[in-house]
Design a protein around this motif. Sequence first.
Motif, PDB file in Angstrom:
ATOM      1  N   GLN A  18       0.839  -1.189   0.000  1.00  0.00           N
ATOM      2  CA  GLN A  18       0.000   0.000   0.000  1.00  0.00           C
ATOM      3  C   GLN A  18       0.880   1.247   0.000  1.00  0.00           C
ATOM      4  O   GLN A  18       1.870   1.315   0.738  1.00  0.00           O
ATOM      5  N   THR A  19       0.538   2.227  -0.823  1.00  0.00           N
ATOM      6  CA  THR A  19       1.190   3.527  -0.768  1.00  0.00           C
ATOM      7  C   THR A  19       0.855   4.194   0.564  1.00  0.00           C
ATOM      8  O   THR A  19      -0.286   4.135   1.023  1.00  0.00           O
ATOM      9  N   LEU A  20       1.823   4.809   1.186  1.00  0.00           N
ATOM     10  CA  LEU A  20       1.584   5.491   2.456  1.00  0.00           C
ATOM     11  C   LEU A  20       0.626   6.662   2.251  1.00  0.00           C
ATOM     12  O   LEU A  20       0.679   7.343   1.224  1.00  0.00           O
ATOM     13  N   HIS A  21      -0.263   6.887   3.242  1.00  0.00           N
ATOM     14  CA  HIS A  21      -1.235   7.964   3.088  1.00  0.00           C
ATOM     15  C   HIS A  21      -0.520   9.315   3.038  1.00  0.00           C
ATOM     16  O   HIS A  21       0.493   9.542   3.709  1.00  0.00           O
ATOM     17  N   GLY A  22      -1.045  10.191   2.186  1.00  0.00           N
ATOM     18  CA  GLY A  22      -0.435  11.498   1.992  1.00  0.00           C
ATOM     19  C   GLY A  22       0.642  11.511   0.928  1.00  0.00           C
ATOM     20  O   GLY A  22       1.221  12.561   0.635  1.00  0.00           O
ATOM     21  N   LYS A  23       0.917  10.339   0.334  1.00  0.00           N
ATOM     22  CA  LYS A  23       1.950  10.223  -0.696  1.00  0.00           C
ATOM     23  C   LYS A  23       1.327   9.767  -2.013  1.00  0.00           C
ATOM     24  O   LYS A  23       0.482   8.877  -2.031  1.00  0.00           O
ATOM     25  N   GLU A  24       1.754  10.375  -3.106  1.00  0.00           N
ATOM     26  CA  GLU A  24       1.306   9.909  -4.422  1.00  0.00           C
ATOM     27  C   GLU A  24       2.048   8.629  -4.785  1.00  0.00           C
ATOM     28  O   GLU A  24       3.230   8.458  -4.448  1.00  0.00           O
ATOM     29  N   ALA A  25       1.362   7.713  -5.453  1.00  0.00           N
ATOM     30  CA  ALA A  25       1.998   6.477  -5.903  1.00  0.00           C
ATOM     31  C   ALA A  25       3.180   6.808  -6.812  1.00  0.00           C
ATOM     32  O   ALA A  25       3.070   7.651  -7.708  1.00  0.00           O
ATOM     33  N   LYS A  26       4.300   6.155  -6.547  1.00  0.00           N
ATOM     34  CA  LYS A  26       5.539   6.466  -7.255  1.00  0.00           C
ATOM     35  C   LYS A  26       5.485   5.971  -8.702  1.00  0.00           C
ATOM     36  O   LYS A  26       5.034   4.860  -8.979  1.00  0.00           O
ATOM     37  N   LYS A  27       5.958   6.796  -9.625  1.00  0.00           N
ATOM     38  CA  LYS A  27       6.024   6.440 -11.043  1.00  0.00           C
ATOM     39  C   LYS A  27       7.478   6.269 -11.457  1.00  0.00           C
ATOM     40  O   LYS A  27       8.354   7.032 -11.023  1.00  0.00           O
ATOM     41  N   LEU A  28       7.728   5.276 -12.282  1.00  0.00           N
ATOM     42  CA  LEU A  28       9.090   4.943 -12.690  1.00  0.00           C
ATOM     43  C   LEU A  28       9.129   4.729 -14.200  1.00  0.00           C
ATOM     44  O   LEU A  28       8.330   3.954 -14.747  1.00  0.00           O
ATOM     45  N   ASN A  29      10.030   5.431 -14.896  1.00  0.00           N
ATOM     46  CA  ASN A  29      10.240   5.205 -16.329  1.00  0.00           C
ATOM     47  C   ASN A  29      11.441   4.291 -16.521  1.00  0.00           C
ATOM     48  O   ASN A  29      12.513   4.533 -15.948  1.00  0.00           O
ATOM     49  N   VAL A  30      11.259   3.244 -17.325  1.00  0.00           N
ATOM     50  CA  VAL A  30      12.327   2.255 -17.509  1.00  0.00           C
ATOM     51  C   VAL A  30      12.591   2.031 -18.985  1.00  0.00           C
ATOM     52  O   VAL A  30      11.774   2.374 -19.855  1.00  0.00           O
TER      53      VAL A  30
END
Length: 575
Positions: free
Chosen positions: A348-360
């Motif tokens: 789960q993403t921590l509350h107050g944080k946007e889900a992290k995006k990664l370009n590969v």
Amino acid sequence: MLDWNTKSIPDRWLNLAQKKPDDQAIIHWDAIKGKRVWSYNGLISTALLYTKFLTDNAVKQNDVCAIIIRHNPDFYPIYFAVGLIGAIPAILAYPNSRLHADKFRHGLSGMATHSGLDWILTEKELEDIVTPLVSIEKNKIKGIIYPLTSDKDNIESSKHDDYLKACNAILSTADKNSPFLLQHSSGTTGLQKAVVLSHHAITSHIQEYSSVLGISNSDKVVSWLPLYHDMGLIAAFHLPLICGIPTVQIDPFQWVSMPELLIEVISEEGGTITWLPNFAYDFMSDRIDQDDIRQYNLKSLRMVINCSEPIRAESHEKFFTKFASLGLQRSSLSSCYALAEATFAVTQTLHGKEAKKLNVNRNLFSKNIVEVATPQSAQDNIRSCVSSGKVLPSCQVKIIDEDNNELQDKKIGEIVIQSTSLFNEYRNAPQKTNSVLKGGWFYTGDMGFLLDDECYVIGRKDNLIIYAGKNIHPEDVEDVISEVPHVIPGRVVVFGVDKVELGTQTICAIVETNVDKDKYKDLKGNIKRACMSIDISISDIYLVPTRWLIKSSSGKPSRNVNRDRILRYEHEEQT
């Protein structure tokens, strides 16, 4: 302060009815008939009347009760009543109007056999469909019960205390590790696996998960999710009811017809948390007219949790762009990786944080290697991944290769998990259980990787296409095809077909469209060119009309079922 030491889930319901009898528990939202608010005391009082009705119909402790009831305000006390008498509820999907009666009956018969259903609690409208199931000996169904037709008003409410004593006597014999419910994993009806979840598995999981979410008394869950799915049942129903916060339940069929309904309800009710499958982000962004929602706001919404693997970065961005003017915060775009077999959440993403995006790097990604792209990387060689969040404290996640070797970060393999809330077994299916539970680890069949303590889920192991020595994840190709004009977004299924003579697989796509057949050639050309932009060559494109694709119980097009259907159709055409 919540008391997490209650032995059973019904004990917790009773405890809440004593401590906060008049507080809102469930807001049943119906866009046509209006809303019905259930307080904790109101729920328990009505549920006790239904316990009398069920016991009069010979339902006993540990009987499995399949509940097939549409969006109805009395569904909730009926569900409570099943739990209060120590029976085991199993919510199943009500058939939609497009599903043939024989097909539904056949699927339900298979589920009754595999899951060991004792009773079917349903509506009178299904009487002709479900009654024949009782005569099938292998099903061992004891009977069909129609609780909505019960004259509960004539049940002696003056004996409320007697009914409560009877329930407490039953609950006193329950062990915290005894089964509380059957949660069916995603799949087509009849093929779903019944996951047995105990009181302790659910309560301990919700205790931890609610802490990660930062649940407080000011929270209110809003959901249109069907309760036969783990996201709707555990996250949007049991979690708020166990934590003592309100949950607003919207009719899933009304939401499909009016997706702006979710925006309206969040705005009017001050909703703070909602869970959505990934397709809903695109569906709402594309279908909702800005003029229909201008008067609403989403300022109260602190978490929109994407819980559908894999999560699409484009879907999040489209959703935020569409609803930012209503006060939606970017930090509310959250994510989760969940499984019925793990009760619910694994990450789960921590509350107050946007889900992290990664370009590969896309080319290396096809070789199961994750290399973070640089600003100088060619745009056509970039693939975006969205994290499903950090692993919950009571869970362990590792990534393994085909030889069961654990892989390091940034290596793609199968996700396997351990958890204190892991299921014990698939009911009546020891072989299936043994095939996925090994040495205390659950082999999910999902593919992904770990990086910086975050888990990225990229697809299903059995969906992987091996094309010219490269690993192709069909979800990537489906995303590209969905962007082609005249393709219905999200209504694409990509799969591989073994070609022995070529020594590889070819890539095929089933695509829903509403264009006329005289334009099929041009559309196929546009689809092929779009796929070539990511170095994919499509062998066969099957254009089909809207609503052709068959969906699984989770609402997503079923890859295997649709593949078999189109190939069977092609074979029949050729012969």
